[in-house]
Scaffold this motif. Structure first.
Motif, PDB file in Angstrom:
ATOM      1  N   ILE A  97       0.834  -1.210   0.000  1.00  0.00           N
ATOM      2  CA  ILE A  97       0.000   0.000   0.000  1.00  0.00           C
ATOM      3  C   ILE A  97       0.863   1.253   0.000  1.00  0.00           C
ATOM      4  N   ASN A  98       1.892   1.265   0.853  1.00  0.00           N
ATOM      5  CA  ASN A  98       2.779   2.429   0.930  1.00  0.00           C
ATOM      6  C   ASN A  98       3.489   2.677  -0.393  1.00  0.00           C
ATOM      7  N   THR A  99       3.936   1.596  -1.027  1.00  0.00           N
ATOM      8  CA  THR A  99       4.602   1.720  -2.321  1.00  0.00           C
ATOM      9  C   THR A  99       3.647   2.249  -3.377  1.00  0.00           C
ATOM     10  N   THR A 100       2.420   1.756  -3.352  1.00  0.00           N
ATOM     11  CA  THR A 100       1.407   2.173  -4.318  1.00  0.00           C
ATOM     12  C   THR A 100       1.097   3.659  -4.199  1.00  0.00           C
ATOM     13  N   LYS A 101       1.201   4.189  -2.989  1.00  0.00           N
ATOM     14  CA  LYS A 101       0.831   5.584  -2.734  1.00  0.00           C
ATOM     15  C   LYS A 101       2.033   6.530  -2.738  1.00  0.00           C
ATOM     16  N   THR A 102       3.211   6.026  -3.115  1.00  0.00           N
ATOM     17  CA  THR A 102       4.429   6.838  -3.053  1.00  0.00           C
ATOM     18  C   THR A 102       4.993   7.096  -4.454  1.00  0.00           C
ATOM     19  N   ILE A 103       5.429   8.324  -4.673  1.00  0.00           N
ATOM     20  CA  ILE A 103       6.039   8.716  -5.946  1.00  0.00           C
ATOM     21  C   ILE A 103       7.368   9.400  -5.645  1.00  0.00           C
ATOM     22  N   TYR A 104       8.374   9.110  -6.461  1.00  0.00           N
ATOM     23  CA  TYR A 104       9.651   9.819  -6.363  1.00  0.00           C
ATOM     24  C   TYR A 104       9.785  10.686  -7.617  1.00  0.00           C
ATOM     25  N   ILE A 105       9.811  11.989  -7.406  1.00  0.00           N
ATOM     26  CA  ILE A 105       9.776  12.945  -8.506  1.00  0.00           C
ATOM     27  C   ILE A 105      11.087  13.729  -8.548  1.00  0.00           C
TER      28      ILE A 105
END
Length: 322
Positions: free
Chosen positions: A197-205
């Protein structure tokens, strides 16, 4: 009462936000769903034993209701050392059942002083971010690549229990104990769903040669506005109020809102979508789903599932814009 103890030799890892010495996984087996007319015949616990530096499972088993008070008293004494009880659907079933049965015997309930972490409820709260078809334990396990040897259900265990009481066949008892053991053993691995879930909701920009970690904290709709709240690793103070979308970046909090619409993406599937034809980003914002839709339409949600790839792309492009 019989007590069965097992030491788990495999190295088990749990999410870092849990203190392994303060948590206890718990699962009960009962003779029925009615806590007034049924009783607990098996109570299992999975916990970390600092004395041997291993995870362990302890099971309390009784073959008649007149021993239930001993089972509950023993559990009550044992569980005092922990701070949090972890269950799957325990807040709806296991915990109320235990509290009701302990009250019958006028036993002071240690669970009242412990916090509860119900995996079922937590996953249900986050299910819109996942592609799970339902919240069943088996569904979550299989999504994580967990396939058990144990094939019986809790309901089938009841039949096995009554058969065991009649003939005392060890093979029946072994099946019951294994079912409870495996429920506990794999529950620790099921916690990995929260990493998903955490990975799904995380973006590295990448912005201005710096990598910004952006985490979606909540998504909501109000009227025709679609609202996204994120936390970001880089503090900033920016406010952009445009014709088509608004952005507020206060310190490490990011708020994005834009107008959305509702419709049908198929004859039976409802959706939320945004028309980006006026956003001047048509060359960068493209729908990533398998549905056949116009180029200017970006799906945000289909039925009860967010389209996370689309949402992440929108967030990234808007962060790069300001």
């Amino acid at each position: 009462m019989e007590i069965y103890n097992y030491v788990i030799n495999e190295k088990k890892q749990i999410p870092i936000y849990f203190d392994k010495e303060s948590i206890c996984f718990m699962d009960i087996e009962t003779t029925g769903l009615n806590k007034n007319s049924s009783f607990i015949y098996l109570l299992g616990m999975l916990y970390f034993d600092p004395n041997n530096s291993h995870w362990c499972i302890t099971q309390y088993f009784i073959d008649s209701i007149d021993k239930e008070k001993i089972l509950l008293s023993s559990f009550n004494d044992f569980v005092k050392r922990f701070k949090t009880i972890i269950t799957f659907n325990g807040e709806s079933f296991d915990i109320p059942f235990i509290k009701y049965r302990t009250n019958i015997y006028k036993i002071k309930n240690s669970l009242d002083s412990l916090s509860s972490f119900d995996i079922f409820r937590k996953v249900k709260e986050e299910n819109s971010y996942l592609s799970l078809k339902n919240y069943k334990l088996k569904t979550i396990e299989e999504s994580l690549g967990i396939y058990r040897d144990d094939k019986i259900s809790g309901k089938e265990c009841i039949d096995l229990y009554y058969k065991y009481r009649k003939n005392k066949k060890k093979s029946l008892l072994d099946m019951i104990l294994k079912h409870n053991h495996d429920d506990l053993y794999y529950l620790m691995d099921v916690l990995k769903i929260f990493d998903v879930i955490n990975t799904t909701k995380t973006i590295y920009i990448k912005k201005d040669k710096e990598l910004i970690k952006t985490e979606i904290k909540s998504i909501s709709t109000k009227g025709d506005m679609f609202n996204i709240h994120c936390t970001v690793s880089k503090p900033n103070n920016i406010a952009y109020f445009g014709e088509y979308f608004n952005i507020r970046w206060n310190d490490r909090e990011l708020f994005i809102s834009f107008e959305h619409r509702e419709g049908l993406v198929t004859p039976t599937k409802k959706c939320l979508f945004v028309d980006v034809s006026s956003w001047d980003m048509n060359d960068r914002l493209k729908d990533s789903t398998e549905y056949v839709i116009p180029d200017n339409i970006i799906l945000l949600k289909v039925d009860d599932k967010y389209e996370m790839d689309n949402l992440k792309r929108i967030i990234e492009e808007l962060i790069l814009l300001v």
